[in-house]
Design a protein around this motif. Structure first.
Motif, short mmCIF file in Angstrom:
data_model
loop_
_atom_site.label_atom_id
_atom_site.label_comp_id
_atom_site.label_asym_id
_atom_site.label_seq_id
_atom_site.Cartn_x
_atom_site.Cartn_y
_atom_site.Cartn_z
N MET A 66 0.73 -1.18 0.35
CA MET A 66 -0.10 -0.02 0.08
C MET A 66 0.96 1.31 0.12
O MET A 66 2.19 1.22 0.84
CB MET A 66 -1.09 0.17 1.50
N PRO A 67 0.81 2.06 -0.80
CA PRO A 67 1.70 3.61 -0.97
C PRO A 67 1.77 4.16 0.03
O PRO A 67 0.44 4.23 0.21
CB PRO A 67 1.50 3.53 -2.45
N THR A 68 2.54 5.04 0.54
CA THR A 68 2.24 6.28 1.56
C THR A 68 2.06 7.07 1.29
O THR A 68 1.37 7.36 0.00
CB THR A 68 3.69 6.29 2.14
N GLN A 69 1.07 7.64 2.42
CA GLN A 69 0.38 9.25 1.90
C GLN A 69 1.04 9.66 2.57
O GLN A 69 1.52 10.12 4.01
CB GLN A 69 -1.23 8.54 3.04
N ILE A 70 1.34 10.87 1.53
CA ILE A 70 2.10 12.38 1.47
C ILE A 70 1.11 13.28 1.78
O ILE A 70 0.40 13.63 0.52
CB ILE A 70 3.07 11.98 1.45
N LEU A 71 1.55 14.22 2.74
CA LEU A 71 1.00 15.49 2.57
C LEU A 71 1.48 16.75 2.84
O LEU A 71 2.39 16.69 3.53
CB LEU A 71 0.07 15.62 3.94
N VAL A 72 1.83 17.62 1.39
CA VAL A 72 2.41 18.21 1.09
C VAL A 72 1.83 19.58 1.53
O VAL A 72 0.80 20.02 0.84
CB VAL A 72 3.56 18.33 -0.25
N VAL A 73 1.79 20.72 1.85
CA VAL A 73 1.43 22.12 2.91
C VAL A 73 2.77 22.78 2.54
O VAL A 73 4.03 22.84 3.09
CB VAL A 73 1.82 21.63 4.00
N ASP A 74 2.69 24.22 1.40
CA ASP A 74 3.46 25.00 0.83
C ASP A 74 2.52 25.88 0.27
O ASP A 74 1.28 25.27 -0.29
CB ASP A 74 3.92 24.54 0.28
N ASP A 75 2.66 27.14 0.86
CA ASP A 75 1.36 27.95 0.23
C ASP A 75 1.79 28.51 -1.66
O ASP A 75 1.35 29.37 -2.47
CB ASP A 75 1.67 29.68 1.08
N ASP A 76 2.94 28.49 -1.40
CA ASP A 76 3.73 28.37 -3.07
C ASP A 76 2.86 27.41 -4.23
O ASP A 76 3.25 26.14 -4.08
CB ASP A 76 4.61 28.43 -3.26
N PRO A 77 1.49 27.62 -4.59
CA PRO A 77 1.27 26.32 -5.33
C PRO A 77 2.92 25.78 -6.32
O PRO A 77 2.22 24.92 -6.57
CB PRO A 77 0.16 26.97 -6.27
N ASP A 78 3.20 26.55 -6.65
CA ASP A 78 3.87 25.38 -8.07
C ASP A 78 4.55 24.85 -7.01
O ASP A 78 5.30 23.59 -7.88
CB ASP A 78 5.05 27.07 -8.80
N LEU A 79 6.16 25.17 -6.42
CA LEU A 79 6.23 24.20 -4.98
C LEU A 79 5.22 22.83 -4.95
O LEU A 79 6.17 22.05 -5.13
CB LEU A 79 6.97 25.17 -4.60
N SER A 80 4.27 23.65 -4.34
CA SER A 80 3.25 21.84 -3.93
C SER A 80 3.35 21.01 -4.92
O SER A 80 3.59 19.76 -4.95
CB SER A 80 2.53 22.87 -3.61
N LEU A 81 2.76 21.31 -6.16
CA LEU A 81 3.01 20.75 -7.35
C LEU A 81 3.99 19.78 -7.76
O LEU A 81 4.46 18.88 -7.57
CB LEU A 81 2.44 21.30 -9.14
N LEU A 82 5.66 20.40 -7.11
CA LEU A 82 6.57 20.13 -7.81
C LEU A 82 7.01 18.80 -7.30
O LEU A 82 7.00 17.75 -7.30
CB LEU A 82 7.86 21.07 -7.83
N MET A 83 6.94 19.18 -5.21
CA MET A 83 7.01 18.24 -4.82
C MET A 83 6.02 17.13 -5.00
O MET A 83 6.07 16.15 -4.90
CB MET A 83 6.98 18.63 -3.19
N ALA A 84 5.00 17.05 -5.02
CA ALA A 84 4.64 16.25 -5.15
C ALA A 84 4.71 15.45 -6.57
O ALA A 84 4.12 14.02 -6.15
CB ALA A 84 2.55 17.01 -5.29
N LEU A 85 4.73 16.33 -7.78
CA LEU A 85 5.68 15.23 -8.69
C LEU A 85 6.25 14.36 -8.69
O LEU A 85 6.25 13.41 -9.08
CB LEU A 85 5.54 15.82 -10.50
N PHE A 86 7.34 14.94 -7.55
CA PHE A 86 8.23 14.32 -7.35
C PHE A 86 7.69 13.42 -6.77
O PHE A 86 8.64 12.10 -6.67
CB PHE A 86 9.49 14.87 -6.56
N LEU A 87 6.46 13.03 -5.70
CA LEU A 87 7.46 11.81 -4.37
C LEU A 87 6.34 10.20 -5.19
O LEU A 87 6.16 9.68 -5.46
CB LEU A 87 6.52 12.38 -2.99
N ARG A 88 4.90 11.78 -6.03
CA ARG A 88 4.35 10.56 -7.14
C ARG A 88 5.10 9.59 -8.09
O ARG A 88 4.83 9.17 -8.30
CB ARG A 88 3.23 10.99 -7.55
N LYS A 89 6.09 10.05 -9.02
CA LYS A 89 7.19 9.57 -8.70
C LYS A 89 7.26 8.17 -8.24
O LYS A 89 7.63 7.23 -9.11
CB LYS A 89 8.23 10.83 -9.74
N HIS A 90 8.11 8.37 -6.83
CA HIS A 90 7.99 7.53 -6.73
C HIS A 90 7.40 6.41 -5.89
O HIS A 90 7.34 6.29 -4.32
CB HIS A 90 9.13 8.08 -5.46
#
Length: 125
Positions: free
Chosen positions: A1-25
């Motif tokens: 089962m994949p781990t559930q990660i919450l990314v919290v940042d007020d910069d939407p571009d940075l949030s999206l980038l971190m989410a993409l990095f983590l989803r790729k893994h």
């Protein structure tokens, strides 16, 4: 089962980038734009790890860490702060488990997440 990660940042571009990095893994990722929204998501979805920024509106990263540790009593929930603020000692004293400087690479973000998940004994992707 994949781990559930919450990314919290007020910069939407940075949030999206971190989410993409983590989803790729193989991680499942949700995002929140500030500490108050993150607190609600933590209450309802019980993530395996939270990646958070320090400077955010409504409730900053240190306030979020204090609420997670105190109000919610989640002492075992890994908190990774990603910040441009150089005072990492203050963040660590404030309840986060690890601090990572901005800017960062995909490898450093994923490596820090994997390290914290392993330390917490949580299944990794």
């Amino acid at each position: 089962m994949p781990t559930q990660i919450l990314v919290v940042d007020d910069d939407p571009d940075l949030s999206l980038l971190m989410a993409l990095f983590l989803r790729k893994h193989g991680h499942q990722v949700d995002t929140a734009a500030d500490g108050r929204a993150a607190l609600e998501k933590i209450r309802t979805s019980a993530p395996d790890l939270v990646v958070l920024d320090w400077n955010m509106p409504h409730l900053d990263g240190l306030g979020l860490a204090a609420a997670v540790r105190g109000e919610l009593g989640l002492t075992g929930l890994p908190l990774l702060m990603v910040t441009a603020i150089p005072d990492h000692a203050q963040a660590l004293a404030g309840g986060v488990d690890k601090v990572m400087a901005k800017p960062f690479t995909s490898a450093t973000l994923v490596g820090a997440v994997e390290e914290l998940l392993a330390a917490a004994g949580r299944a990794s992707a």
